[in-house]
Design an enzyme around this catalytic site. Structure first.
Site, PDB file in Angstrom:
ATOM      1  N   GLY A 144       0.805  -1.174  -0.111  1.00  0.00           N
ATOM      2  CA  GLY A 144      -0.028   0.048  -0.030  1.00  0.00           C
ATOM      3  C   GLY A 144       0.905   1.107   0.086  1.00  0.00           C
ATOM      4  O   GLY A 144       2.009   1.234  -0.463  1.00  0.00           O
ATOM      5  N   ARG A 190       8.600   5.399   1.904  1.00  0.00           N
ATOM      6  CA  ARG A 190       9.027   5.781   3.029  1.00  0.00           C
ATOM      7  C   ARG A 190       9.714   7.337   2.758  1.00  0.00           C
ATOM      8  O   ARG A 190      10.055   7.807   3.793  1.00  0.00           O
ATOM      9  CB  ARG A 190      10.082   5.023   3.416  1.00  0.00           C
ATOM     10  CG  ARG A 190       9.644   3.573   4.112  1.00  0.00           C
ATOM     11  CD  ARG A 190      10.871   2.582   4.821  1.00  0.00           C
ATOM     12  NE  ARG A 190      10.458   1.555   5.689  1.00  0.00           N
ATOM     13  CZ  ARG A 190      10.340   0.496   5.245  1.00  0.00           C
ATOM     14  NH1 ARG A 190      10.494   0.083   4.062  1.00  0.00           N
ATOM     15  NH2 ARG A 190       9.850  -0.413   6.067  1.00  0.00           N
ATOM     16  N   HIS A 240       4.640   2.497  -8.248  1.00  0.00           N
ATOM     17  CA  HIS A 240       3.519   1.420  -7.961  1.00  0.00           C
ATOM     18  C   HIS A 240       2.604   1.289  -9.428  1.00  0.00           C
ATOM     19  O   HIS A 240       2.248   0.319  -9.674  1.00  0.00           O
ATOM     20  CB  HIS A 240       2.688   1.319  -6.885  1.00  0.00           C
ATOM     21  CG  HIS A 240       3.500   1.204  -5.393  1.00  0.00           C
ATOM     22  ND1 HIS A 240       3.701   2.145  -4.588  1.00  0.00           N
ATOM     23  CD2 HIS A 240       3.896  -0.009  -4.895  1.00  0.00           C
ATOM     24  CE1 HIS A 240       4.405   1.638  -3.541  1.00  0.00           C
ATOM     25  NE2 HIS A 240       4.275   0.474  -3.723  1.00  0.00           N
TER      26      HIS A 240
END
Length: 283
Positions: free
Chosen positions: A35, A192, A41
């Site tokens: 996620g 992150r 992604h």
């Protein structure tokens, strides 16, 4: 208007959905994620769509790949935004199990890997990591039974480890690596990155610039030890706490002493403040 993806959270519901794909003889590509989706992604999803008729994206923050000192509880989670992104990409199915579904009471099985999982890179600093990754990815592969699985090259050692696992266990999944997607200044996209302060964010692209410069030196014939030592010094002097800055064989991840021993991949992991960044480039 993009259609909403089917969202399933139990294994029986997943099986029913996959059986409907199978009845249509549709090929399936799986994009495993935790996620907090970003454009990197999305690039994996788009590659998956080019390879298969149906695309399944898993969203599961896997606790077994986090050490107790790491950021499992604070790991970025953005469910509504993730679903919206996947809807915009016309993903067919989101597999969103909870921890009890993936690791029910009494769960007692792990997948332990050697080879590229024991070469002294991520495994040296996060010895728990690849057992957690291979166990959850092995489960995802047996649950979804995809024809293809798409992973980003940013986590290069991980790509090599799960590719080896799928081959060794005859899982019948064709592994596809997708090129790292970067911000305009070269920083590799990562969930992150949100941890970086504004000042750290300005410093972070130095990792990529240093890898590029070091790769240029190696292609020009410079000595590997000297080139890598110079790059490591630049990174450290910029305020990073360096875990590794290594030139490795791009297939086996074994250490090499000369470019002729390649193909060569430069891999780096370093902390900037509290944020650990990893990246890699080919030579």
């Amino acid at each position: 208007m993009s259609r909403s993806p089917m969202i399933v959270r139990t294994v029986p519901a997943l099986r029913r959905a996959l059986d409907s794909f199978s009845a249509r003889k549709a090929t399936v590509a799986l994009v495993p994620t935790m996620g907090a989706l970003h454009d990197g992604h999305v690039s994996l999803v788009r590659l998956a769509k080019r390879r298969a008729a149906k695309v399944v994206v898993s969203i599961f923050v896997n606790p077994t790949q986090f050490a107790p000192s790491e950021d499992f509880n604070s790991y970025p989670r953005s469910w509504k935004a993730d679903v919206a992104r996947l809807k915009a990409e016309s993903v067919d199915l989101i597999w969103n199990p909870d921890v009890k579904t993936m690791y029910p009471d009494g769960f007692a099985t792990k997948i332990l890997t050697e080879g590229p999982a024991t070469v002294g890179l991520e495994d040296r600093f996060r010895p728990h990591f690849f057992c957690g990754v291979t166990t959850v990815v092995g489960k995802l592969f047996t649950q979804v039974r995809p024809d293809f699985a798409v992973f980003g090259e940013k986590d290069f050692q991980q790509l090599r480890v799960v590719t080896r696992m799928a081959k060794d266990l005859d899982l019948g999944v064709k592994m596809i690596g997708s090129r790292t997607v970067r911000e305009r200044d070269g920083l590799a996209m990562s969930s992150r990155n949100v941890y970086l302060s504004p000042e750290e964010r300005r410093t972070a692209p130095l990792l990529y610039r240093t890898m590029q410069e070091t790769a240029k030196r190696l292609r020009a014939g410079d000595d590997i030890k000297a080139a890598m030592a110079g790059g490591a010094e630049l990174i450290t002097n910029a305020g990073f706490m360096l875990d590794y800055f290594e030139a490795r064989h791009a297939e086996t991840l074994a250490p090499i002493s000369a470019v002729k021993d390649g193909p060569v991949r430069i891999l780096v992991a370093a902390k900037l403040g509290k944020t650990r960044l990893i990246d890699n480039v080919g030579v």
